[in-house]
Enzyme design. Sequence first.
Site, PDB file in Angstrom:
ATOM      1  N   PHE A 257     -19.608  67.849 -27.552  1.00  0.00           N
ATOM      2  CA  PHE A 257     -20.735  67.443 -26.710  1.00  0.00           C
ATOM      3  C   PHE A 257     -20.741  68.260 -25.411  1.00  0.00           C
ATOM      4  O   PHE A 257     -19.714  68.420 -24.764  1.00  0.00           O
ATOM      5  CB  PHE A 257     -20.625  65.952 -26.382  1.00  0.00           C
ATOM      6  CG  PHE A 257     -21.703  65.468 -25.451  1.00  0.00           C
ATOM      7  CD1 PHE A 257     -23.039  65.513 -25.844  1.00  0.00           C
ATOM      8  CD2 PHE A 257     -21.394  65.020 -24.182  1.00  0.00           C
ATOM      9  CE1 PHE A 257     -24.034  65.094 -24.985  1.00  0.00           C
ATOM     10  CE2 PHE A 257     -22.394  64.602 -23.315  1.00  0.00           C
ATOM     11  CZ  PHE A 257     -23.720  64.627 -23.722  1.00  0.00           C
ATOM     12  N   GLN A 258     -21.880  68.764 -25.059  1.00  0.00           N
ATOM     13  CA  GLN A 258     -22.069  69.610 -23.874  1.00  0.00           C
ATOM     14  C   GLN A 258     -21.139  70.827 -23.872  1.00  0.00           C
ATOM     15  O   GLN A 258     -20.681  71.263 -22.821  1.00  0.00           O
ATOM     16  CB  GLN A 258     -21.928  68.800 -22.573  1.00  0.00           C
ATOM     17  CG  GLN A 258     -23.076  67.823 -22.394  1.00  0.00           C
ATOM     18  CD  GLN A 258     -23.198  67.259 -20.997  1.00  0.00           C
ATOM     19  OE1 GLN A 258     -22.206  67.110 -20.286  1.00  0.00           O
ATOM     20  NE2 GLN A 258     -24.424  66.936 -20.588  1.00  0.00           N
TER      21      GLN A 258
ATOM     22  N   MET B 142     -50.279  87.881  -8.523  1.00  0.00           N
ATOM     23  CA  MET B 142     -49.899  89.216  -8.977  1.00  0.00           C
ATOM     24  C   MET B 142     -50.268  89.394 -10.449  1.00  0.00           C
ATOM     25  O   MET B 142     -50.678  90.480 -10.866  1.00  0.00           O
ATOM     26  CB  MET B 142     -48.401  89.445  -8.750  1.00  0.00           C
ATOM     27  CG  MET B 142     -47.984  90.898  -8.789  1.00  0.00           C
ATOM     28  SD  MET B 142     -48.816  91.926  -7.546  1.00  0.00           S
ATOM     29  CE  MET B 142     -47.630  91.926  -6.212  1.00  0.00           C
TER      30      MET B 142
ATOM     31  N   LYS C 125     -11.738  70.741 -19.147  1.00  0.00           N
ATOM     32  CA  LYS C 125     -11.449  69.472 -18.467  1.00  0.00           C
ATOM     33  C   LYS C 125      -9.949  69.160 -18.450  1.00  0.00           C
ATOM     34  O   LYS C 125      -9.435  68.648 -17.459  1.00  0.00           O
ATOM     35  CB  LYS C 125     -12.219  68.339 -19.139  1.00  0.00           C
ATOM     36  CG  LYS C 125     -12.240  67.069 -18.307  1.00  0.00           C
ATOM     37  CD  LYS C 125     -13.196  66.032 -18.859  1.00  0.00           C
ATOM     38  CE  LYS C 125     -13.257  64.828 -17.912  1.00  0.00           C
ATOM     39  NZ  LYS C 125     -14.154  63.780 -18.407  1.00  0.00           N
TER      40      LYS C 125
ATOM     41  N   GLU D  48     -29.413  72.961 -11.656  1.00  0.00           N
ATOM     42  CA  GLU D  48     -28.321  73.918 -11.460  1.00  0.00           C
ATOM     43  C   GLU D  48     -28.823  75.308 -11.070  1.00  0.00           C
ATOM     44  O   GLU D  48     -28.135  76.057 -10.382  1.00  0.00           O
ATOM     45  CB  GLU D  48     -27.453  74.009 -12.716  1.00  0.00           C
ATOM     46  CG  GLU D  48     -26.586  72.775 -12.959  1.00  0.00           C
ATOM     47  CD  GLU D  48     -27.274  71.695 -13.768  1.00  0.00           C
ATOM     48  OE1 GLU D  48     -28.504  71.812 -13.999  1.00  0.00           O
ATOM     49  OE2 GLU D  48     -26.601  70.730 -14.169  1.00  0.00           O
TER      50      GLU D  48
END
Lengths: 591, 171
Positions: free
Chosen positions: A114-115, A486, A164, A52
């Site tokens: 969940f999630q 760097m 949802k 993502e």
Amino acid sequence: MSDIKTGAETLITALVEQGVEVIFGYPGGAVLPIYDALFQQNSIRHILVRHEQAAVHAAEGYARSTGKVGCVLVTSGPGATNAVTGLTDALMDSIPIVCLTGQVPTHLIGQDAFQEADTTGITRACTKHNYLVKQVNDVSGVVHEAFLVAATGRPGPVVIDLPKDVLMNKTDVYKKKSDVRRPSYKPRMKGDLAQIEKAVEALSQAKRPIIYAGGGVINAGPAASQLLVEFTRMTGVPITNTLMGLGAYPASDRQFVGMLGMHGTYEANLAMYNCDVMLNIGARFDDRITGKIDEFSPNSTKIHVDIDPSSINKNVLVDLPIVGDAAHVLEDMIRLWRSKALNLDAGALKGWWEQIEQWRGVDCLGFSQAKGEVEIRPQHALKRLHELTKHRDDVLISTEVGQHQMWAAQYIGFEKPNRWMTSGGLGTMGYGFPAAIGMQIGNPGACCIDVAGEASILMNIQELSTAVQYRLPVKIMIINNQWMGMVRQWQELLHGGRYAESYTDSLPDFVKLAESFGAKGIRATKESELDSAIQEMLDSDVMTIFDCCVTKDENCFPMIPSGKPHYDMLLPGASQEKVAAAIQGEGLALV
Amino acid sequence: MSETRTFAVLVDNEPGVLARVIGLFSGRGYNIESLTVTEVDDDANLSRITIVTDGTTQVLAQIRNLLERLVPVHRVEDLTAAAEGRNMEPPVQRELALVKVVGAGDKRVEALRIADIFKAEVVDTGLGHFVFEIKGRKSQIDRFITLMMPLGLTEICRSGVIAVSRGDQAL
């Protein structure tokens, strides 16, 4: 009753009305209704990324190279938290993004479902604005408002959190784009005319003027860059660009003195230090630009044009603030300069230019790729990339973060805006490759190159799979020195050469790695192979990694050591003692 | 040099708006001395936030600009600076406090006497306690509390400052 739709279908309708052509995303449980609706339409293309974070960076690359809003779709919980780095990156660099995040159904919010993650809570600090949509009737209005907020004023990322059940419920409410009003949101576009008048008059009185232009000019659209060129040429004033502003003014033009700041040119930084009038357009006096703040351009009248009032007087107190869009303000400046028939003192300006030419003569970007030297110097590799591409108008460059990023900024010249995509504010390693994927999606025929380091590229290497799936001929040029360059450079300068954890052991064979994904791999280890390898990369019409193996311990110069003023630069070939003594005291604590 | 200012902020009354305002202060290490918020216009769905804060001139300007940048924010007024600009007295500022004092004998009598001087009202009492309600300027309440401290003060609840500008101009 045919206009009764689910929340997900309404969402798609609103996105189509907003002109969304592409969404970068990754499915999951909470956003399945959106994926179902996407499956049943042909207006919007979905690009399946492999992480993502990459979805947001790809949308950033798309947005920056096309001027459109980038659109992202991720699921709840880990989908949203993985997007946080990308959102923060877009906030820091003012990139317009609308990120749709799934959420657990409204009745489960707060139940540790969940999630589930508190997405609006987590993203409040890394978005320009965010929404939790709790009613299906609100979906269309929120989408249109989100695009308005993302794209206007100082652009930035906006999150829409969609439970949802809201996506599955049905509604006949659809608010059109033109129906959406948000009275409390009113970005100022036009600058105050009286202030602009004072500004052009101050500039016309200058003996040693400079224009310092940043990403705000790019964000104001290509017209702003044209106006910047017009104004700079009609005044004859030297101009420098920030890292974010590269391309706003053509790099090959005589009036361009190069990028300024920590790794900017000697002439740009000394011109900033010694100027008597500074016109800042769309830049924000970042700490990478100012160096030691109380010795920053001490004797100048400072004019600051910015669309965001909170950028003004934040780091540096200015004499003439102008709140407005760069294009609008430049237009007014040009008009006033003409109508008042203003002119700079020609003699003074000539003297100033002679001084600048002297500084230019130092050749601060010089490096030694000795004739017959076998190894490739990284600066040389990027200079050759520039030489082999500068005749083309279709080259878009992104970078990761580190030495290679600064060398790319120094050695690749940009003639036009929207050709250079780099993570300037947040400094996100792993940005460049997914950004290049977004650039390629938005500009199908263009030559999209990610200039990378071997460490950065491993942070989003999984996107090779995305590029190959969509047959994107993205090019990655890895400036491979086996060090986090760097970090190694700072350890050399600051920490007595104790190179803690900055060497990468067990690097993959990048050629074989590319091939394992079905991409093409090229390697060059000798200078004699460099040009043909670059050309092979440029000519490739498939996803290609060019592993450019370079000298290992090259430092990136010039450099203003942290905590030092502009006149205290380290130039190439600085003595060991000078380098060793460069950063002491307060500078040690700065990043 | 640090100075104290009172800001009035008119915002859309929607979830998360207070979190945005507070996050702006906490994320940058700015100080909040007092903060109050309540809906003031039911029809227009507007809430008014009053913030007392201190900082340098530069920080105070930043606070104002950052507040104005928030999408649900309609107006930000620095009431202190506005009053100075109009050559007026500082804005009208009021705070309400509920103060519980537990004790008996002389201390109890003394507490009641002081409450009388401050025009504090007894809103609850028993044989061994008073709850005083006092309203006024912040400094008056501070003084009241200091005096009640040795007389058996056990609990304080303060509303935080609310403020409006003097004169006929409205926000």
